[in-house]
Design an enzyme around this catalytic site. Structure first.
Site, PDB file in Angstrom:
ATOM      1  N   ALA A   1      -5.227   8.651   3.247  1.00 50.63           N
ATOM      2  CA  ALA A   1      -4.337   8.304   2.084  1.00 50.63           C
ATOM      3  C   ALA A   1      -3.557   7.195   2.594  1.00 50.63           C
ATOM      4  CB  ALA A   1      -3.551   9.767   1.890  1.00 50.63           C
TER       5      ALA A   1
ATOM      6  N   GLY B   1      -7.856  11.951   3.901  1.00 51.97           N
ATOM      7  CA  GLY B   1      -8.278  11.989   2.945  1.00 51.97           C
ATOM      8  C   GLY B   1      -9.916  11.476   2.630  1.00 51.97           C
TER       9      GLY B   1
ATOM     10  N   GLU C   1     -12.030  14.368   4.094  1.00 50.51           N
ATOM     11  CA  GLU C   1     -12.058  15.333   2.731  1.00 50.51           C
ATOM     12  C   GLU C   1     -12.819  14.993   1.472  1.00 50.51           C
ATOM     13  OE1 GLU C   1      -7.778  17.556   2.976  1.00 50.51           O
ATOM     14  OE2 GLU C   1      -7.727  15.438   2.727  1.00 50.51           O
TER      15      GLU C   1
ATOM     16  N   GLU D   1      -3.436  14.712  10.008  1.00 51.54           N
ATOM     17  CA  GLU D   1      -2.355  14.904   9.063  1.00 51.54           C
ATOM     18  C   GLU D   1      -1.199  15.465  10.093  1.00 51.54           C
ATOM     19  OE1 GLU D   1      -5.538  14.529   6.131  1.00 51.54           O
ATOM     20  OE2 GLU D   1      -5.527  15.333   7.948  1.00 51.54           O
TER      21      GLU D   1
END
Length: 256
Positions: A64, A107, A110, A130
């Site tokens: 992210a 992300g 993901e 993360e």
């Protein structure tokens, strides 16, 4: 307006490229544009299969956009809900192939996990780091990764935040195939073109049965399979496929 993604369409295959240099991070703008683009591709009758990758050779998506985190409203969440967008990508009724052409972290992993098939170039680094920020995977990683690698390995990857290389990801089932650096797009195009020659009527039902049916008790899943098979059997494509087999010719599907 789409500025950080570009889309190329050819012979039933759409290639979506994330272009947010230098590492193609998942900003709010990229999330919005993914929603727009995949919404358009779902409605595009000329597109049968979809390739998703990152621009350049460094990253599919390196997580992210952390610079946006201080502005995030803890109560309201993000401006656009990432889960909603990722669910849309996961359930689009067309086969999707992610090409992991470098760092695929946070992300990025993901997002890749929402695709049906993943091809990794051999220099890719894949993980959910993360925890190193005092956070947890918040775009589906805690739910999708364990369904692929099992809860114990998923916990290890998320607890440590350490990435795995492409070969290890292949052994774990995170990726379907590993290819040399720079050859991911070509491998994906070859597969996507093969899928684009199949009937979307069949492909979409197969995808739905795996995505939805696998979460049901076996008896309910089998009943769902029976119903979708019967629905498919009366389509024009099914009739064409059977006729072509009997007549010993290649079927010409119209996706109807």
């Amino acid at each position: 307006m789409v500025e950080l993604l570009y889309v190329n369409k050819s012979n039933g295959v759409a290639t979506v490229v994330i272009k947010n240099p230098p590492m193609n991070v998942l900003s709010q703008q990229v999330t919005k544009e993914l929603d727009i683009v995949f919404g358009q591709l779902e409605e595009d009758n000329e597109v049968i299969s979809i390739i998703l990758t990152g621009d350049g050779e460094k990253a599919f998506m390196a997580g992210a956009d952390i610079k946006e985190f201080p502005e995030r409203d803890a109560e309201k969440g993000d401006e656009i809900d990432t889960h909603t967008v990722f669910n849309r990508i996961e359930n689009i009724p067309k086969p999707t192939i992610a090409v992991l052409n470098g760092f695929t972290l946070g992300g990025g992993l993901e997002l890749a996990l929402t695709c049906d098939i993943r091809i990794a170039e051999n220099h890719a680094k894949i993980g959910l780091p993360e925890v190193n920020l005092g956070l947890l995977p918040g775009a589906g990683g805690t739910q999708r990764l364990p369904r692929i690698v099992g809860s114990s390995k998923a916990k290890e990857m998320m607890f440590t935040g350490s990435p795995v290389d492409a070969e290890e990801a292949h052994k774990l089932g995170i990726v379907n195939k590993v290819v040399p650096k720079g050859e991911g797009r070509e491998a994906a195009e070859k597969l996507a073109n093969k899928l684009a020659n199949q009937s979307l009527q069949a492909l979409s039902r197969i995808k739905r049965l795996v995505n939805v049916g696998s979460e049901l008790p076996l008896e309910e899943g089998l009943e769902m399979e029976k119903q979708l098979f019967n629905d498919l059997f009366v389509t024009e494509d099914a009739k064409e496929g059977v006729s072509a087999f009997i007549e010993k010719r290649k079927p010409v599907f119209t996706h109807k």
